[in-house]
Design a protein around this motif. Structure first.
Motif, PDB file in Angstrom:
ATOM      1  N   PRO A 369       0.821  -1.541  -0.064  1.00 28.04           N
ATOM      2  CA  PRO A 369      -0.247  -0.136   0.057  1.00 28.04           C
ATOM      3  C   PRO A 369       1.054   1.612  -0.150  1.00 28.04           C
ATOM      4  N   VAL A 370       1.949   1.404   0.801  1.00 26.53           N
ATOM      5  CA  VAL A 370       2.753   2.503   1.115  1.00 26.53           C
ATOM      6  C   VAL A 370       3.263   2.722  -0.338  1.00 26.53           C
ATOM      7  N   ALA A 371       3.898   1.436  -0.956  1.00 28.57           N
ATOM      8  CA  ALA A 371       4.948   1.560  -2.112  1.00 28.57           C
ATOM      9  C   ALA A 371       4.131   1.876  -3.369  1.00 28.57           C
ATOM     10  N   ALA A 372       2.939   1.421  -3.357  1.00 26.35           N
ATOM     11  CA  ALA A 372       2.309   1.632  -4.695  1.00 26.35           C
ATOM     12  C   ALA A 372       1.366   2.759  -4.641  1.00 26.35           C
ATOM     13  N   ALA A 373       0.609   3.192  -3.437  1.00 28.84           N
ATOM     14  CA  ALA A 373      -0.078   4.360  -3.597  1.00 28.84           C
ATOM     15  C   ALA A 373       0.686   5.608  -3.090  1.00 28.84           C
ATOM     16  N   GLY A 374       1.491   5.543  -2.252  1.00 35.01           N
ATOM     17  CA  GLY A 374       2.402   6.458  -1.682  1.00 35.01           C
ATOM     18  C   GLY A 374       3.022   7.434  -2.948  1.00 35.01           C
ATOM     19  N   PRO A 375       3.875   7.074  -3.818  1.00 36.16           N
ATOM     20  CA  PRO A 375       4.180   7.946  -4.836  1.00 36.16           C
ATOM     21  C   PRO A 375       3.251   8.672  -5.602  1.00 36.16           C
ATOM     22  N   VAL A 376       1.966   8.066  -5.929  1.00 30.74           N
ATOM     23  CA  VAL A 376       0.937   8.660  -6.680  1.00 30.74           C
ATOM     24  C   VAL A 376       0.529  10.150  -5.769  1.00 30.74           C
ATOM     25  N   LEU A 377       0.300   9.740  -4.244  1.00 29.32           N
ATOM     26  CA  LEU A 377      -0.111  10.556  -3.349  1.00 29.32           C
ATOM     27  C   LEU A 377       0.916  11.898  -3.419  1.00 29.32           C
ATOM     28  N   VAL A 378       2.211  11.376  -3.293  1.00 26.54           N
ATOM     29  CA  VAL A 378       3.418  12.387  -3.165  1.00 26.54           C
ATOM     30  C   VAL A 378       3.105  13.151  -4.610  1.00 26.54           C
ATOM     31  N   GLY A 379       3.006  12.712  -5.705  1.00 26.99           N
ATOM     32  CA  GLY A 379       3.040  13.387  -7.018  1.00 26.99           C
ATOM     33  C   GLY A 379       1.844  14.248  -6.991  1.00 26.99           C
ATOM     34  N   VAL A 380       0.614  13.998  -6.496  1.00 21.71           N
ATOM     35  CA  VAL A 380      -0.487  14.727  -6.322  1.00 21.71           C
ATOM     36  C   VAL A 380      -0.141  15.955  -5.558  1.00 21.71           C
ATOM     37  N   LEU A 381       0.221  15.645  -4.404  1.00 22.27           N
ATOM     38  CA  LEU A 381       0.739  16.880  -3.350  1.00 22.27           C
ATOM     39  C   LEU A 381       1.702  17.925  -4.096  1.00 22.27           C
ATOM     40  N   ALA A 382       2.696  17.083  -4.858  1.00 18.06           N
ATOM     41  CA  ALA A 382       3.851  18.199  -5.362  1.00 18.06           C
ATOM     42  C   ALA A 382       3.087  19.124  -6.283  1.00 18.06           C
ATOM     43  N   THR A 383       2.138  18.749  -6.975  1.00 22.09           N
ATOM     44  CA  THR A 383       1.373  19.755  -7.954  1.00 22.09           C
ATOM     45  C   THR A 383       0.907  20.888  -7.267  1.00 22.09           C
ATOM     46  N   PHE A 384       0.557  20.689  -5.714  1.00 19.40           N
ATOM     47  CA  PHE A 384       0.098  21.926  -5.137  1.00 19.40           C
ATOM     48  C   PHE A 384       1.112  22.537  -4.295  1.00 19.40           C
ATOM     49  N   THR A 385       2.126  21.752  -3.475  1.00 19.90           N
ATOM     50  CA  THR A 385       3.113  22.232  -2.667  1.00 19.90           C
ATOM     51  C   THR A 385       4.393  22.605  -3.326  1.00 19.90           C
ATOM     52  N   GLY A 386       4.752  21.871  -4.562  1.00 18.67           N
ATOM     53  CA  GLY A 386       6.016  21.817  -5.011  1.00 18.67           C
ATOM     54  C   GLY A 386       7.032  20.796  -4.538  1.00 18.67           C
ATOM     55  N   TYR A 387       8.007  20.482  -4.911  1.00 15.24           N
ATOM     56  CA  TYR A 387       8.937  19.380  -4.627  1.00 15.24           C
ATOM     57  C   TYR A 387       9.717  19.714  -3.137  1.00 15.24           C
ATOM     58  N   GLY A 388       9.910  20.816  -3.108  1.00 11.40           N
ATOM     59  CA  GLY A 388      10.802  21.205  -1.741  1.00 11.40           C
ATOM     60  C   GLY A 388       9.735  20.668  -0.384  1.00 11.40           C
ATOM     61  N   MET A 389       8.570  20.811  -0.457  1.00  8.32           N
ATOM     62  CA  MET A 389       7.761  20.695   0.648  1.00  8.32           C
ATOM     63  C   MET A 389       7.867  19.107   0.830  1.00  8.32           C
ATOM     64  N   ILE A 390       7.514  18.487  -0.371  1.00  9.34           N
ATOM     65  CA  ILE A 390       7.370  17.094  -0.247  1.00  9.34           C
ATOM     66  C   ILE A 390       8.679  16.266   0.213  1.00  9.34           C
ATOM     67  N   PHE A 391       9.993  16.862  -0.200  1.00 11.76           N
ATOM     68  CA  PHE A 391      11.166  16.447   0.387  1.00 11.76           C
ATOM     69  C   PHE A 391      10.989  16.632   1.966  1.00 11.76           C
ATOM     70  N   VAL A 392      10.582  17.650   2.479  1.00 11.21           N
ATOM     71  CA  VAL A 392      10.714  17.905   3.839  1.00 11.21           C
ATOM     72  C   VAL A 392      10.044  16.744   4.568  1.00 11.21           C
ATOM     73  N   LEU A 393       8.788  16.435   4.212  1.00  7.92           N
ATOM     74  CA  LEU A 393       7.685  15.672   4.623  1.00  7.92           C
ATOM     75  C   LEU A 393       8.287  14.197   4.613  1.00  7.92           C
ATOM     76  N   LEU A 394       8.699  13.677   3.459  1.00  8.85           N
ATOM     77  CA  LEU A 394       9.218  12.347   3.430  1.00  8.85           C
ATOM     78  C   LEU A 394      10.383  12.149   4.085  1.00  8.85           C
ATOM     79  N   ALA A 395      11.391  13.137   4.367  1.00  9.64           N
ATOM     80  CA  ALA A 395      12.549  12.945   4.972  1.00  9.64           C
ATOM     81  C   ALA A 395      11.996  12.829   6.452  1.00  9.64           C
ATOM     82  N   ILE A 396      11.131  13.473   7.168  1.00 10.51           N
ATOM     83  CA  ILE A 396      10.680  13.445   8.324  1.00 10.51           C
ATOM     84  C   ILE A 396      10.194  12.012   8.692  1.00 10.51           C
ATOM     85  N   VAL A 397       9.443  11.378   7.858  1.00 11.29           N
ATOM     86  CA  VAL A 397       8.427  10.178   7.610  1.00 11.29           C
ATOM     87  C   VAL A 397       9.716   9.028   8.040  1.00 11.29           C
TER      88      VAL A 397
END
Length: 419
Positions: A369-397
């Motif tokens: 579930p994480v490996a398959a759905a996670g990247p799509v979720l990240v890609g959708v979020l990147a559309t709104f937040t940009g890659y920088g915010m995504i990298f911060v959130l993923l690094a924390i997790v």
């Protein structure tokens, strides 16, 4: 295992070790030429500017790699040998790159949307076939390679592939710079296929004696056994949770090329150089971390690899110039090397030999579930937040998963014995 099987394995131990090192090395070299971290994101970026589509690359890969194993585990366990299954299923890993190369070279003027669908569809066939192969292949390796050599084996296998891939990265850079798109990608796909043919020959020469199969269980019986297994093996359950968090953090690596292209407009040739740097670090990481894991422990190497992977995301966020991405992709290569070799080996170590295919299936199911759905979720979020915010959130997790693995998961006894 019968004494006759043990005798055959002992007789062919050296041969099997080196044949499978060469198999994996040729396969690693081939797939690196269409790397899901560098070349495939470049192809997608040339065909569409939609960020969420970048997330489909890792999503397709992990869905294909992880989900089929849930259905194949009881079937594989019921076979006396693993090699025939592997040889049949892995054909689907190789042929898509032949088709992709032919299509991109002979029909380059197809609409971008059509080419995008073709690329992702063929990649889905590759990934699904990899998933159909994975459990049988992992159990084959665990059977024919002595446990005390697992770390060295995985390290040498991927490490040699990475060393070959350094030249491949330079070749990819030259082809991407000198040939028009998409023909350049088509050439890389055909070279990938040729390397995979060589890989298949080495695999076919492996000697595997028959061993007593586990009686076939109906699929619903197999599924009913997964819950009790996780309740019984608390350490394994905690390990899967931590590994899932680390895996989610590492999905950020699939967006690094797109981020570099967007921020610094790096030329296509640099993507080939990024690939070469990543493969060089992967080679050194696989050989070094594999040997280290056999002495220090696979849990510790997985923690170290996760730390390097999260550092790559932080540096991508801070990078003032594109040259930083050479260091970033070096960290990616080393992190992915440690994650793969110790991730595999820890599952082997947690599982009793008779239940190994079940443990591998449960591990794949937990990560799916994480490996398959996670990247799509990240890609959708990147559309709104940009890659920088995504990298911060993923690094924390990822860092949370790394810390929990270090302090809350005891290494399995078999892992300590192997180390």
């Amino acid at each position: 295992m019968t004494s006759s099987s043990e005798a055959v394995l002992a007789r062919y131990a050296r041969r099997n070790f080196w044949l499978n090192v060469l198999d994996g090395s040729a396969f690693t070299f081939g797939i690196s030429l269409v790397s899901r971290f560098t070349v495939l994101p470049l192809i997608v970026e040339r065909l569409t500017d939609a960020r969420w589509v970048q997330g489909l690359i890792p999503a397709i890969f992990f869905a294909g790699w992880l989900l089929p194993g849930l259905f194949t585990a009881p079937l594989v366990a019921a076979q006396p040998r693993r090699k025939p299954w592997v040889l049949m299923a892995t054909i689907g890993e190789r042929l898509p790159f032949l088709a992709l190369g032919i299509i991109l070279l002979t029909m380059p003027d197809l609409p971008a949307s059509v080419l995008l669908v073709i690329v992702l569809s063929l990649y889905a066939i590759f990934a699904t076939s990899a998933g159909l192969t994975s459990i049988a292949w992992q159990d084959l390796i665990a059977r024919i390679i002595p446990a005390q050599r697992w770390g060295v084996f995985f390290g040498l296998q991927a490490g040699l592939g990475g060393l070959f891939g350094i030249g491949g990265g330079a070749l990819a850079a030259a082809i991407l710079a000198q040939q028009p798109f998409p023909q350049s990608a088509g050439i890389l796909a055909l070279i990938c296929f040729a390397a995979m043919v060589v890989s298949y020959i080495f695999l076919a020469l492996t000697v595997e004696p028959a061993q007593a199969p586990i009686p076939t269980r109906p699929f619903h019986v197999f599924l009913r056994g997964l819950g009790p297994l996780l309740r019984r093996d608390v350490a394994f359950r905690r390990y899967l949770f931590c590994r899932a968090a680390i895996a989610f953090g590492l999905t950020g690596h699939s967006f690094l090329t797109a981020a570099a292209l967007e921020r610094f407009h790096v030329p296509a040739a640099d993507i080939g150089l990024f690939t070469g740097v990543m493969l060089a670090a992967q080679a050194v990481g696989n050989i070094g971390l594999g040997a280290l894991a056999d002495r220090w422990g696979h849990k510790q190497v997985l923690v170290l690899s996760a730390g390097m992977g999260m550092a790559a995301l932080v540096l991508a966020l801070l990078a003032p110039v594109s040259t930083w991405f050479f260091v970033i992709f070096a960290l990616v290569g080393a992190a992915q090397a440690g994650y793969q070799l110790s991730g595999f080996t820890l599952v082997f170590a947690f599982s009793p030999p008779a239940e190994r295919t079940t443990y591998i299936g449960v591990a794949n199911l937990a990560l799916a579930p994480v490996a398959a759905a996670g990247p799509v979720l990240v890609g959708v979020l990147a559309t709104f937040t940009g890659y920088g915010m995504i990298f911060v959130l993923l690094a924390i997790v990822g860092l949370i998963g790394m810390a929990m693995l270090h302090w809350q998961v005891a290494a399995p006894v078999r892992a300590e014995q192997v180390a």
